[in-house]
Scaffold this active site. Structure first.
Site, mmCIF file in Angstrom:
data_model
loop_
_atom_site.group_PDB
_atom_site.id
_atom_site.type_symbol
_atom_site.label_atom_id
_atom_site.label_comp_id
_atom_site.label_asym_id
_atom_site.label_seq_id
_atom_site.Cartn_x
_atom_site.Cartn_y
_atom_site.Cartn_z
ATOM 1 N N THR A 132 12.496 32.528 87.256
ATOM 2 C CA THR A 132 11.171 32.374 86.650
ATOM 3 C C THR A 132 10.091 32.539 87.720
ATOM 4 O O THR A 132 9.072 33.210 87.500
ATOM 5 C CB THR A 132 11.054 30.998 85.957
ATOM 6 N N LYS B 23 14.843 24.962 78.445
ATOM 7 C CA LYS B 23 14.955 23.965 79.521
ATOM 8 C C LYS B 23 14.464 22.583 79.085
ATOM 9 O O LYS B 23 14.689 21.604 79.794
ATOM 10 C CB LYS B 23 14.157 24.420 80.749
ATOM 11 N N ASP C 12 6.742 26.147 90.392
ATOM 12 C CA ASP C 12 8.196 26.275 90.513
ATOM 13 C C ASP C 12 8.839 26.171 89.129
ATOM 14 O O ASP C 12 8.206 25.711 88.166
ATOM 15 C CB ASP C 12 8.744 25.180 91.441
ATOM 16 N N GLY C 13 10.078 26.593 89.045
ATOM 17 C CA GLY C 13 10.842 26.499 87.803
ATOM 18 C C GLY C 13 11.609 25.190 87.733
ATOM 19 O O GLY C 13 11.410 24.291 88.547
ATOM 20 N N GLU D 128 12.132 22.329 97.897
ATOM 21 C CA GLU D 128 11.288 22.210 96.695
ATOM 22 C C GLU D 128 10.663 20.820 96.621
ATOM 23 O O GLU D 128 9.487 20.668 96.284
ATOM 24 C CB GLU D 128 12.118 22.500 95.447
ATOM 25 N N GLY E 195 17.484 22.568 91.371
ATOM 26 C CA GLY E 195 18.476 22.786 92.412
ATOM 27 C C GLY E 195 19.592 23.717 91.992
ATOM 28 O O GLY E 195 20.537 23.935 92.746
#
Ligand code: 5RP
Length: 219
Positions: free
Chosen positions: A31, A121, A81-82, A103, A95
């Protein structure tokens, strides 16, 4: 809408949180790769980025965005971030790409953490996705025994070495009803570098791409 189109739509929607002239934090994963692609059109407004992995650093450099050392960059206004899973409180499992430690460092340094993902998700209770834990290699078996006591089934992600030289245990079979407590507990086990639960420092904004377009959640 397929998963890639959903990820791309979420990535595109995150562009509105950019502050021209400010360094941003950039995460890791498929992503985020769409987000980096979208950043190319804005590179003249971006003095640099702090990246959570060697893979993202290479992609950023390829589009002409300088990658900065986290120590030199200082506090960040934005981190994008995804995630592998998010609950409705915006606690995350991350992770899957083994970049969880960097991250977490960047998320902590950022004022606003924007998480981008496809609808699949979003879950009611975290834990269907195996929870990654980065460990110092010599602690692998000991940490695994401790994780069994929590009711999970840790599986060594054999062959994977993180950018920090760590190994990954993925904990299967957890239903994480108190993510803040579990994060604190696992982080206390000697040899654990980071657990991929982003609960104490969760996302501030979750952008989900799906069949009906993009929607934005806040805790
Ligand atoms: C990497 C991560 C990623 O954000 C997570 O795995 C999601 O990846 P993708 O965007 O490919 O679904 O935590 O460590």
């Amino acid at each position: 809408m397929d998963a890639n189109s959903a990820k791309k739509a979420a990535a595109q929607a995150a562009l509105k949180y950019l502050s021209p002239g400010e360094v941003l934090g950039v995460g890791t994963g498929s992503t985020v790769n769409f987000f980096i692609d979208a950043l190319a059109a804005h590179r003249d407004d971006i003095p640099g980025a702090v990246s959570s992995s060697e893979a993202s650093s290479a992609r950023l450099k390829a589009i002409g965005i300088a990658v900065l050392d986290a120590n030199a960059a200082g506090p960040l206004s934005l981190y994008v971030d995804g995630a592998d899973e998010s609950d409705h409180g915006l606690h995350l499992i991350k992770g899957g790409g083994a970049a969880l430690t960097r991250e977490k460092i960047i998320a902590e340094a950022a004022r606003t953490f924007v998480c981008i993902a496809d609808e699949s998700k979003l879950v009611r209770v975290l834990g269907r996705f195996p929870l990654p834990v980065e460990v110092i290699p010599m602690a692998r078996s000991m940490v695994a025994r401790e994780l069994v006591k929590l009711g999970g089934e840790p599986v060594w992600r054999e062959g994977v070495v993180t950018d920090n030289g760590g190994w990954i245990l993925d904990i299967h079979g957890l239903a994480i009803t108190d993510p803040v407590a579990l994060e604190a507990h696992i982080n206390q086990i000697p040899g654990v570098v980071t657990v991929g639960l982003f609960a104490r420092r969760k996302a501030d904004i979750l952008i989900l791409g799906g069949a009906n377009g993009v929607r934005t959640l806040t805790p």
